[in-house]
Design an enzyme around this catalytic site. Structure first.
Site, short mmCIF file in Angstrom:
data_model
loop_
_atom_site.label_atom_id
_atom_site.label_comp_id
_atom_site.label_asym_id
_atom_site.label_seq_id
_atom_site.Cartn_x
_atom_site.Cartn_y
_atom_site.Cartn_z
N TYR A 36 0.83 -1.20 0.00
CA TYR A 36 0.00 0.00 0.00
C TYR A 36 0.86 1.25 0.00
O TYR A 36 2.08 1.19 0.23
CB TYR A 36 -0.94 0.01 1.20
N HIS A 106 -0.85 -21.11 -0.49
CA HIS A 106 0.21 -20.21 -0.07
C HIS A 106 1.08 -19.77 -1.24
O HIS A 106 1.47 -18.61 -1.33
CB HIS A 106 1.08 -20.87 1.00
N LYS A 152 6.40 -1.97 2.08
CA LYS A 152 5.21 -1.35 2.68
C LYS A 152 4.03 -2.31 2.53
O LYS A 152 3.09 -2.10 1.76
CB LYS A 152 4.92 0.01 2.03
N GLU A 184 12.16 2.99 14.39
CA GLU A 184 11.09 3.85 13.85
C GLU A 184 9.90 3.73 14.77
O GLU A 184 9.93 3.00 15.77
CB GLU A 184 10.72 3.42 12.43
N LEU A 208 11.09 1.06 7.26
CA LEU A 208 10.41 1.48 6.04
C LEU A 208 11.02 2.80 5.56
O LEU A 208 11.05 3.77 6.33
CB LEU A 208 8.92 1.66 6.28
#
Length: 293
Positions: A36, A106, A152, A184, A208
């Site tokens: 995303y 999977h 992400k 983070e 990230l």
């Protein structure tokens, strides 16, 4: 949080968000097999569009999903969605999943299925001047996420649990620590100011890459020295200032960590200068055409 805006985009069509439907067999739903992006929109203008969509393209490559659109096509989709939702200030959330197959396996579907593309818009979070003047509380949590935090991914259960741990403690954010290093926040990048120098951790598989983080570093080079290096937990607690950044909130001051004050316990002078720099940057954006050629 305000309710999302009424129009969304789903697999080629603009529809009412309340009418949008995807298959329960979509791999994003079954496995979190999706990525995303979130980017802010100020006065109808997208902020750091290319940087966000370069990151989306990288995330898709890392999970081996073909990007369903070029940057130009993505831009056209988002521009239309912004107009359909009235323009102004908002943020756009988009998600690309590997798609839906008839069953639950999977391994990747063979042959590959068509990715699911979903985009929606929401009002930007509103933070009062009183909140910004007081700063925000944070706690520290030990890292228990997966090993590819640079992607992400929508598989954010660990981040959700960390954020709720912060909420349960009456804090705004959870700062993630692994092996004594601060990485983070659960949904933010982190910075400290120590002896007049702005410090943030380097990108790695554990962090990230932040587009707003990069914008902050760019603006900060005109304000103070910048170092990209690891930050120890002791350094965090002893810092003169601590900041967190996110696409929908710019840079926010953290004035306490684990109930102990940071610096004076109030937003510091370096953050105030960065806040002014971000305000000028947004004004420059507002003075440009809504759609660049």
């Amino acid at each position: 949080m305000a309710e999302p805006l009424p129009q969304c985009y789903l697999n080629g069509d603009y529809v009412a968000l309340s009418d949008a439907r995807i298959s329960p067999l979509d791999r994003g739903f079954l496995f979190g097999d999706s990525v995303y992006e979130v980017l802010p929109v100020f006065a109808g203008r997208m902020f750091l569009f290319r940087e966000h969509f370069d990151r989306l393209a990288r995330s898709l490559r890392e999970i081996r999903v073909e990007n369903p659109h070029t940057h130009q096509e993505w831009r056209a989709i988002l521009e239309q969605l912004i107009v359909r939702n009235g323009g102004g200030d908002m943020y756009v959330y988009l998600q690309v999943t590997r798609g839906a197959e008839f069953g639950r396996n999977h391994a990747f579907p063979v042959p590959a299925v068509k990715p699911t593309v979903f985009v929606m818009a929401s009002p930007l979070p509103v933070l009062t001047e009183e909140q910004r003047a007081a700063g925000f509380a944070a706690i520290t949590v030990q890292d228990f996420r997966w090993g590819r935090c640079d992607i992400k991914s929508t598989a954010l259960l660990a981040n959700v649990l960390m954020k709720q741990q912060a909420a349960d403690a009456g804090a705004y954010e959870a700062l993630i620590v692994r092996d004594g290093e601060v990485l983070e926040g659960s949904s933010t990048s982190v910075f400290i100011v120590a002896n007049g120098v702005l410090v943030t951790p380097p990108n790695s598989h554990r962090i990230l890459p932040g587009t707003t983080r990069d914008a902050t570093l760019s603006l900060a080079t005109n304000v103070m020295p910048v170092e990209i290096r690891s930050i120890s937990l002791d350094e965090l607690r002893a810092a003169d200032e601590v900041w967190i950044s996110a696409a929908t909130r710019d840079v926010l001051p953290v004035t306490s960590v684990d109930a102990a004050p940071i610096g004076s316990g109030k937003p510091g002078p370096a953050w105030l200068r960065l806040r002014e720099a971000f305000a000028r940057l947004r004004q420059q954006l507002a003075d440009t055409p809504v759609y660049e050629p």
